[in-house]
Design an enzyme around this catalytic site. Sequence first.
Site, PDB file in Angstrom:
ATOM      1  N   GLU A  41       0.857  -1.182   0.000  1.00 22.35           N
ATOM      2  CA  GLU A  41       0.000   0.000   0.000  1.00 22.35           C
ATOM      3  C   GLU A  41       0.901   1.242   0.000  1.00 22.35           C
ATOM      4  OE1 GLU A  41      -3.464   1.756   3.013  1.00 22.35           O
ATOM      5  OE2 GLU A  41      -1.811   0.571   3.818  1.00 22.35           O
ATOM      6  N   LYS A 107      -9.704   1.060  -1.540  1.00 19.33           N
ATOM      7  CA  LYS A 107      -9.790   0.525  -0.177  1.00 19.33           C
ATOM      8  C   LYS A 107     -11.153   0.844   0.450  1.00 19.33           C
ATOM      9  CE  LYS A 107      -7.120   0.924   4.150  1.00 19.33           C
ATOM     10  NZ  LYS A 107      -5.982   1.696   4.744  1.00 19.33           N
ATOM     11  N   CYS A 143      -4.531  -3.359   3.665  1.00 18.88           N
ATOM     12  CA  CYS A 143      -4.171  -3.009   5.036  1.00 18.88           C
ATOM     13  C   CYS A 143      -5.337  -3.180   6.023  1.00 18.88           C
ATOM     14  CB  CYS A 143      -3.624  -1.581   5.059  1.00 18.88           C
ATOM     15  SG  CYS A 143      -2.632  -1.191   6.535  1.00 18.88           S
TER      16      CYS A 143
END
Length: 264
Positions: A41, A107, A143
Amino acid sequence: MPRIGLCQLTAAEDPETNLKLIREGVTAAAAEGARIVVFPEAAMARFGIPLAPVAQPLDGPWASTVTALADEHGVVVVAGMFTPSPDGRVSNTLLVTGAGHHFGYDKIHLYDAFGFAESDTVAPGTAPATFEVDGVTFGVATCYDIRFPELFRKLADDGADIVLVPTSWGAGEGKREQWEVLVRARALDSGCWVLGCGQADPATTSTPVNPKAPTGIGYSTVSDGFGRLHTQLGAGPELVIIDVDPAVSGKARAATGVLANRRL
């Protein structure tokens, strides 16, 4: 059996500098036969700086350079970048490009936790994403997404046997232990392989960072659907190549019943 390269690195502030790191990683991984090369990321530019000035669309020069690099080496590259959002924020986007693929996963779960508010500057995505390489279906997550088992089960329902999780995991007491537990737990929840590729700890490279930003701890981690730990790196920059057998995912789901036996 897909061969996957995980490139654990410390991203700099400058996207052009990070393109050099990506070129080095892709070249090294492809030389070892990797079919997919995964970067963390925020590989475009690390957290802790204003993100809007560095954000670019998926057809912009940064992503186009990564695409050309992937095509040059005949691989698929997965790398974290930032794209403009219509509301004035940015999207925390995973670029998936090469071998006929070119799309972004935004995300879904933003890191509004541990005193950090990602949503101040980042707009959330809404749609899970999968892609196929050589007959194997891959899911992607980013993440903080890894704290949410329903996303990984959705990816499994959509056919994924392997989930790639680029991350820039925030440091702090117990955070490394949480990271390993979460990778292994999401693998068990879904029966998928989970391959977490993290930003290296900036302290290992003397890279100046904002201490309040989640700039990575290293410890990229790979677990199969039985929760078995296959690979874990240390804190510093490193490349690891792993051969992943997607058939293990089917065996794990048959043994544990985690998808078939759901009631909620």
